[in-house]
Design a protein around this motif. Structure first.
Motif, mmCIF file in Angstrom:
data_model
loop_
_atom_site.group_PDB
_atom_site.id
_atom_site.type_symbol
_atom_site.label_atom_id
_atom_site.label_comp_id
_atom_site.label_asym_id
_atom_site.label_seq_id
_atom_site.Cartn_x
_atom_site.Cartn_y
_atom_site.Cartn_z
ATOM 1 N N GLY A 69 -18.860 -5.001 5.628
ATOM 2 C CA GLY A 69 -18.393 -4.141 6.718
ATOM 3 C C GLY A 69 -17.116 -3.391 6.397
ATOM 4 N N ILE A 70 -16.159 -3.426 7.319
ATOM 5 C CA ILE A 70 -14.918 -2.656 7.195
ATOM 6 C C ILE A 70 -14.189 -2.983 5.895
ATOM 7 C CG2 ILE A 70 -12.598 -2.348 8.150
ATOM 8 C CD1 ILE A 70 -14.661 -0.750 9.695
ATOM 9 N N ASP A 71 -14.127 -4.273 5.537
ATOM 10 C CA ASP A 71 -13.422 -4.662 4.305
ATOM 11 C C ASP A 71 -14.004 -3.938 3.091
ATOM 12 O OD1 ASP A 71 -12.497 -6.556 6.167
ATOM 13 O OD2 ASP A 71 -12.335 -8.119 4.645
ATOM 14 N N ALA A 72 -15.298 -4.078 2.896
ATOM 15 C CA ALA A 72 -15.959 -3.472 1.737
ATOM 16 C C ALA A 72 -15.834 -1.951 1.760
ATOM 17 C CB ALA A 72 -17.433 -3.887 1.698
ATOM 18 N N LEU A 73 -15.947 -1.367 2.949
ATOM 19 C CA LEU A 73 -15.816 0.090 3.069
ATOM 20 C C LEU A 73 -14.410 0.553 2.688
ATOM 21 C CD1 LEU A 73 -17.748 0.658 6.425
ATOM 22 C CD2 LEU A 73 -18.481 1.402 4.147
ATOM 23 N N ALA A 74 -13.391 -0.228 3.072
ATOM 24 C CA ALA A 74 -12.008 0.132 2.739
ATOM 25 C C ALA A 74 -11.782 0.077 1.233
ATOM 26 C CB ALA A 74 -11.039 -0.799 3.460
ATOM 27 N N SER A 108 -11.168 3.437 -1.249
ATOM 28 C CA SER A 108 -10.012 3.490 -2.148
ATOM 29 C C SER A 108 -10.441 3.842 -3.568
ATOM 30 C CB SER A 108 -9.283 2.147 -2.162
ATOM 31 O OG SER A 108 -8.848 1.790 -0.885
ATOM 32 N N ILE A 109 -11.511 3.186 -4.028
ATOM 33 C CA ILE A 109 -12.010 3.427 -5.387
ATOM 34 C C ILE A 109 -12.513 4.858 -5.522
ATOM 35 C CG2 ILE A 109 -13.816 2.796 -7.045
ATOM 36 C CD1 ILE A 109 -13.596 -0.094 -5.850
ATOM 37 N N ASN A 110 -13.309 5.309 -4.548
ATOM 38 C CA ASN A 110 -13.896 6.655 -4.612
ATOM 39 C C ASN A 110 -12.855 7.760 -4.538
ATOM 40 O OD1 ASN A 110 -16.394 5.463 -4.789
ATOM 41 N ND2 ASN A 110 -16.951 5.798 -2.641
ATOM 42 N N GLN A 111 -11.743 7.476 -3.857
ATOM 43 C CA GLN A 111 -10.684 8.489 -3.711
ATOM 44 C C GLN A 111 -9.606 8.359 -4.796
ATOM 45 O OE1 GLN A 111 -10.692 11.019 -1.669
ATOM 46 N NE2 GLN A 111 -12.570 10.416 -0.615
ATOM 47 N N LYS A 112 -9.928 7.573 -5.838
ATOM 48 C CA LYS A 112 -9.004 7.392 -6.970
ATOM 49 C C LYS A 112 -7.702 6.709 -6.555
ATOM 50 C CE LYS A 112 -12.018 9.795 -9.280
ATOM 51 N NZ LYS A 112 -13.047 9.083 -10.069
ATOM 52 N N GLY A 113 -7.765 5.890 -5.496
ATOM 53 C CA GLY A 113 -6.598 5.135 -5.075
ATOM 54 C C GLY A 113 -6.616 3.756 -5.692
ATOM 55 N N LYS A 114 -5.824 2.841 -5.121
ATOM 56 C CA LYS A 114 -5.750 1.479 -5.618
ATOM 57 C C LYS A 114 -6.008 0.494 -4.475
ATOM 58 C CE LYS A 114 -4.928 2.220 -9.949
ATOM 59 N NZ LYS A 114 -5.909 1.788 -10.991
ATOM 60 N N THR A 115 -6.645 -0.610 -4.803
ATOM 61 C CA THR A 115 -7.000 -1.586 -3.769
ATOM 62 C C THR A 115 -6.838 -3.009 -4.294
ATOM 63 O OG1 THR A 115 -8.680 -2.162 -2.119
ATOM 64 C CG2 THR A 115 -9.483 -1.655 -4.327
ATOM 65 N N ILE A 116 -6.543 -3.917 -3.370
ATOM 66 C CA ILE A 116 -6.447 -5.341 -3.669
ATOM 67 C C ILE A 116 -7.421 -6.084 -2.768
ATOM 68 C CG2 ILE A 116 -4.975 -7.397 -3.632
ATOM 69 C CD1 ILE A 116 -2.566 -5.564 -4.036
ATOM 70 N N ILE A 166 -8.397 7.425 9.129
ATOM 71 C CA ILE A 166 -7.079 6.796 9.121
ATOM 72 C C ILE A 166 -6.590 6.500 7.705
ATOM 73 C CG2 ILE A 166 -5.754 4.739 9.801
ATOM 74 C CD1 ILE A 166 -6.365 6.585 12.151
ATOM 75 N N ILE A 167 -7.471 5.944 6.851
ATOM 76 C CA ILE A 167 -6.928 5.474 5.569
ATOM 77 C C ILE A 167 -7.028 6.475 4.411
ATOM 78 C CG2 ILE A 167 -7.421 3.085 6.236
ATOM 79 C CD1 ILE A 167 -9.398 2.974 3.872
ATOM 80 N N ASN A 168 -7.857 7.512 4.555
ATOM 81 C CA ASN A 168 -7.915 8.517 3.490
ATOM 82 C C ASN A 168 -6.541 9.106 3.171
ATOM 83 O OD1 ASN A 168 -10.037 9.104 1.818
ATOM 84 N ND2 ASN A 168 -11.109 10.398 3.275
ATOM 85 N N PRO A 169 -5.783 9.539 4.188
ATOM 86 C CA PRO A 169 -4.452 10.088 3.890
ATOM 87 C C PRO A 169 -3.514 9.051 3.266
ATOM 88 C CG PRO A 169 -5.144 10.672 6.119
ATOM 89 C CD PRO A 169 -6.105 9.646 5.623
ATOM 90 N N LEU A 170 -3.665 7.775 3.638
ATOM 91 C CA LEU A 170 -2.840 6.725 3.034
ATOM 92 C C LEU A 170 -3.162 6.584 1.546
ATOM 93 C CD1 LEU A 170 -3.091 4.016 5.838
ATOM 94 C CD2 LEU A 170 -1.051 5.336 5.247
ATOM 95 N N ILE A 171 -4.440 6.581 1.232
ATOM 96 C CA ILE A 171 -4.866 6.475 -0.168
ATOM 97 C C ILE A 171 -4.308 7.651 -0.976
ATOM 98 C CG2 ILE A 171 -6.861 6.509 -1.722
ATOM 99 C CD1 ILE A 171 -8.451 5.196 0.631
ATOM 100 N N LEU A 172 -4.418 8.847 -0.418
ATOM 101 C CA LEU A 172 -3.954 10.046 -1.124
ATOM 102 C C LEU A 172 -2.441 10.071 -1.279
ATOM 103 C CD1 LEU A 172 -6.365 12.671 0.517
ATOM 104 C CD2 LEU A 172 -6.522 11.664 -1.768
ATOM 105 N N ASN A 173 -1.742 9.271 -0.456
ATOM 106 C CA ASN A 173 -0.281 9.168 -0.565
ATOM 107 C C ASN A 173 0.141 7.866 -1.248
ATOM 108 O OD1 ASN A 173 1.337 11.468 0.840
ATOM 109 N ND2 ASN A 173 -0.471 11.131 2.131
ATOM 110 N N ASN A 174 -0.763 7.337 -2.077
ATOM 111 C CA ASN A 174 -0.467 6.209 -2.980
ATOM 112 C C ASN A 174 -0.229 4.869 -2.278
ATOM 113 O OD1 ASN A 174 -0.610 7.925 -5.306
ATOM 114 N ND2 ASN A 174 1.434 8.672 -4.808
ATOM 115 N N TRP A 175 -0.798 4.686 -1.091
ATOM 116 C CA TRP A 175 -0.749 3.375 -0.461
ATOM 117 C C TRP A 175 -1.838 2.496 -1.075
ATOM 118 C CZ3 TRP A 175 2.286 1.329 3.613
ATOM 119 C CH2 TRP A 175 3.292 2.205 4.078
ATOM 120 N N VAL A 176 -1.472 1.256 -1.387
ATOM 121 C CA VAL A 176 -2.446 0.289 -1.885
ATOM 122 C C VAL A 176 -3.155 -0.326 -0.677
ATOM 123 C CG1 VAL A 176 -2.772 -1.874 -3.136
ATOM 124 C CG2 VAL A 176 -1.078 -0.211 -3.936
ATOM 125 N N ILE A 177 -4.476 -0.265 -0.670
ATOM 126 C CA ILE A 177 -5.276 -0.776 0.442
ATOM 127 C C ILE A 177 -5.689 -2.223 0.148
ATOM 128 C CG2 ILE A 177 -7.336 -0.432 1.840
ATOM 129 C CD1 ILE A 177 -5.216 1.820 2.054
#
Length: 288
Positions: A151-156, A160-168, A133-144
């Motif tokens: 669990g899910i939080d840390a994985l998200a 984001s970091i591994n896919q060169k996206g941005k996270t808060i 679900i979130i890989n395509p969001l990351i690749l389309n510049n969505w901030v996670i």
């Protein structure tokens, strides 16, 4: 930035609710420090002992000393009145009067921000669903946006970091008490190249009631929140409820009726949350 407000935010006797009330009654804080004890009691329904304790603690604090310490530790701060304050957070009914942060505050101004929360014990299905679900969001510049929990939080955040996206990451408690400790290395990564936020002064240890407070900030910073695997009674469902109260979208990934960790998400769908089977079900809710 109001120095008086900054110091009040550090007083243990001043809760977030009280700070918001003070700001609503006296936004400039010009009146506040001239109130007599009986006027404090009239305005804020406090006993004299508590009023005196707050005044004593306030006068024991040094803005310059705290500012110097935080600067050394790369901890920044801003108030609700500052231009850099996250705009979506200003829209909720109870925005934090003060925010402490490490990293790039501009990430909180992104027009594409999505919250992601779920169980601390994701199954293989939960992990795959998250990535799908979130890989395509990351690749389309969505901030996670998530809560740095196990669990899910840390994985998200990690995805984001591994896919060169941005996270808060939004944390419960302050920066000197990152929780859980096992996520300290992840927190360090986020502080360096992304953003971590807290509404609590850095020396504040996390308390049980800080976690639902944190959850409202995850949903408040986001255009919508995705729930991936959640039990019927869980913090993730609190986040979903808060998102609804903030007039934000709630997306739920369905799961097996035999999996207790999907009971909450399935119930959300039954009660009107949008069922998400792929990323298009999220994107279509945000035209343009």
């Amino acid at each position: 930035m109001n120095k008086e407000l900054f110091l009040l935010a550090h007083c243990k006797g001043v809760s977030q609710q009280l700070l918001r009330k003070i700001m609503s009654i006296d936004p400039t804080l010009k009146l506040f420090f001239h109130l007599k004890d009986h006027e404090w009691e009239s305005y804020f329904q406090f006993k004299k002992e508590k009023i005196q304790a707050i005044k004593k603690e306030y006068h024991s604090l040094s803005f310059l000393a705290l500012e110097k310490k935080y600067k050394k530790d790369n901890i920044m701060f801003l108030s609700l009145y500052d231009q850099a304050y996250p705009p979506l957070l200003k829209e909720i009914s109870d925005p934090p009067p003060f925010l402490f942060y490490k990293g790039d505050i501009e990430l909180s101004h992104s027009p594409q921000s999505i919250g992601v929360v779920g169980t601390r014990n994701p199954s293989r299905y939960g992990r795959f669903a998250l990535e799908y679900i979130i890989n395509p969001l990351i690749l389309n510049n969505w901030v996670i946006i998530s809560g740095l929990a196990k669990g899910i939080d840390a994985l998200a955040h990690t995805l984001s970091i591994n896919q060169k996206g941005k996270t808060i990451a939004v944390i419960a408690g302050g920066f000197y008490h990152i929780y859980p400790k096992q996520n300290q290395p992840l927190a360090e990564q986020i502080m360096t190249s992304h953003l971590i936020l807290s509404e609590h002064p850095p020396s504040t240890p996390p308390q049980k009631w800080h976690f639902p407070m944190r959850n409202r900030l995850i949903s408040g910073l986001s255009k919508g929140t995705i729930i991936i695997q959640a039990q019927k009674k869980s913090g993730s469902l609190i986040t979903a409820q808060q998102a609804l109260e903030q007039n934000r979208e709630v997306f739920a990934v369905p799961g097996s009726i035999f999996d207790e960790y999907c009971g909450g998400t399935n119930e959300l769908i039954q009660n009107g949350a949008k069922l998400v089977q792929d990323v298009s079900h999220i994107i279509e809710e945000f035209p343009g």
